[in-house]
Structures are given as structure tokens and as C-alpha cells.
Design a protein around this motif. Sequence first.
Motif, mmCIF file in Angstrom:
data_model
loop_
_atom_site.group_PDB
_atom_site.id
_atom_site.type_symbol
_atom_site.label_atom_id
_atom_site.label_comp_id
_atom_site.label_asym_id
_atom_site.label_seq_id
_atom_site.Cartn_x
_atom_site.Cartn_y
_atom_site.Cartn_z
ATOM 1 N N MET A 7 -35.355 68.942 110.921
ATOM 2 C CA MET A 7 -36.565 68.982 110.929
ATOM 3 C C MET A 7 -37.276 68.694 112.227
ATOM 4 O O MET A 7 -38.717 69.164 113.138
ATOM 5 N N CYS A 59 -40.375 64.407 104.940
ATOM 6 C CA CYS A 59 -41.564 64.233 105.771
ATOM 7 C C CYS A 59 -41.867 63.122 104.288
ATOM 8 O O CYS A 59 -41.982 62.780 103.437
ATOM 9 N N SER A 91 -50.913 65.730 113.584
ATOM 10 C CA SER A 91 -50.825 67.641 113.820
ATOM 11 C C SER A 91 -51.614 67.268 114.674
ATOM 12 O O SER A 91 -53.540 67.344 114.574
ATOM 13 N N SER A 119 -46.021 70.210 103.536
ATOM 14 C CA SER A 119 -46.078 69.426 104.609
ATOM 15 C C SER A 119 -47.266 68.741 105.020
ATOM 16 O O SER A 119 -48.088 68.990 104.144
ATOM 17 N N HIS A 120 -46.732 67.345 105.379
ATOM 18 C CA HIS A 120 -48.099 66.613 105.089
ATOM 19 C C HIS A 120 -48.102 67.221 106.969
ATOM 20 O O HIS A 120 -49.490 68.074 107.272
ATOM 21 N N SER A 121 -48.317 67.377 108.188
ATOM 22 C CA SER A 121 -48.352 67.764 109.037
ATOM 23 C C SER A 121 -48.678 69.083 109.250
ATOM 24 O O SER A 121 -49.307 69.839 110.412
ATOM 25 N N ASP A 170 -46.518 69.262 114.493
ATOM 26 C CA ASP A 170 -46.010 67.895 114.233
ATOM 27 C C ASP A 170 -46.453 67.519 115.991
ATOM 28 O O ASP A 170 -46.129 68.226 116.581
ATOM 29 N N PRO A 200 -42.424 60.736 110.046
ATOM 30 C CA PRO A 200 -41.677 61.510 109.493
ATOM 31 C C PRO A 200 -39.941 60.642 109.467
ATOM 32 O O PRO A 200 -40.077 59.740 110.347
#
Length: 268
Positions: A7, A59, A91, A119-121, A170, A200
Motif C-alpha cells: 500500500m 486499508c 486525503s 479505499s478510504h483515502s 493518501d 491504514p
Amino acid sequence: MIANGRMYSVTAAAAAGWKTLLQAVYRRAGISGEVIDYPAPAPLEALWQRPDLAGVFMCGLPFSLGLFPVVAIAAPVPLHSLPDGPGSYRSRLIVARDAPYRQLRDTFGGRLAFTNPESHSGYSALRFHLLPFLRPGQTTLYRETTGPLVTPRRVVEAVAGGDADIGPVDSYAYELLARDEPALIEKVRVIDHTAPAPMPLLVASASLPPAALAALQRAFIALAQDSNGSALLAALQLQGFQIPDPRDYQLLARRAAAAEQAGYRLLR
């Protein structure tokens, strides 16, 4: 057992740094295993399903949703995260350096890049951030989306190359890219950023014996306590690691749920 830093292997130097650090953690913990390569675009979901994880990045969003049978080991504390609280990130919303946009709403109606919906970011954080801009019943702010691009680097490349007008990156990945590939990052600029969230984290399969899990956690924390470990951390722009509280990651699940409940299921 396997470990992997995919990642945040966003540059060759970062990939080498993570491999060296994870190998050192295995030695310090007395764990027998391998730090494997797992380059994009191989799906991370397939990696997270493996039963032999012992130091693999995940993540925070899928972790918060309990989609995989894993337990938390440690989370990195990037140097850049300290103003928001150790172990947090955001982000960064980027546009081309010469683009006319001055604020986020100026990009509406343009082309939006993203990594992937899991994905979060690279997806969920921006979707939540955009909620206040939606009028009642509105579900679209951009005319076109570009993705899934899988990695934050490809989002930067898409914006820098004119294939997208804006994209989320990110913040820790951004810092690594800025250090190692300044010519690429000089082509973009940050126009806004999302709210801070837990970083993460490195996870292990739920079947990992508790003694091995504890040994890995001690090894990650101890890196900041001697010169060799500190050098490994410095190479990755880290202050150290912390043991994450899984409950903190429910924030990510709540933000994703808020977007869903508002009818903004897709980032667009």
C-alpha cells in the motif's frame, strides 16, 4: 507467514524501505516468514484473504467493516501526521499546478480520478467530504470519473497528465512521492483535504497465535528505541508505530454509511 508493504510502496525507494523494515521486524520478533512482493494491479482483496498474514497493510475501511478475518498488529505514525494527532492521515485533493481552480467547488462538473471504491483515502473519504456540497436529491457533482486507478501514484499521474481534473491522494503516500519523485509532484498542487482519519494498519490473520502477535507488536514499537530501528523509520518518514484500537476505525465505517444514507452511493 508473510508480510507486505504494497500500500505504501509508492516509489522504488519506499518499496525497498518497507521490505527492509518488515524483514527487520521479523528478525526482532523471532518470526519465520517472508516479505513478499505483490505489485499492482494484483487485487489487495485476494491478499487479505490469505490465512498466513503477519504484517500486511490493510486499508482502514475494509478493516472497519470486518470484511476479512484479521487482527490489528500496528499502525505507522508518519511524521507529517503529527498536527492531526499521531497515526492519522488525510486525503489531499490535488489538481494540476497550472489549473484555474482555486477552491474545491471550482472543480465540480469536471473529471474526477479515484483509486477504487473499497479505499478510504482514494474514494470514501472524498465521498464523505462532498456531502455538504450536494443539494437535496443531487447525486452527481462531476461529469466524468476516471478509475479505478488502483494506486495513489496513478491518481497523481492522471491529474498531472490532464486525464483528470481532481483526485484524492493518501497524504502519507503524497509525502513519499514528494520526497522521491519531486518532478511528478511539482506538476500538481493541493486544493483541499479531507478530515483526519486513523492510518491504514498492518494486520495478521486472526489465526496467528497470540504470542506471535505480541512479539510482532513489541518489535514494531521497539524500532523507535535504537539507532538501527530509527534509521529504518527515518527512511520511510515515520516517527514510529503504535498499537491501534480497532474501535477507532469505526469512524470510517460511519462516514461510509453517512454517504450511503444520503443517497450518494457512488463517488461522481
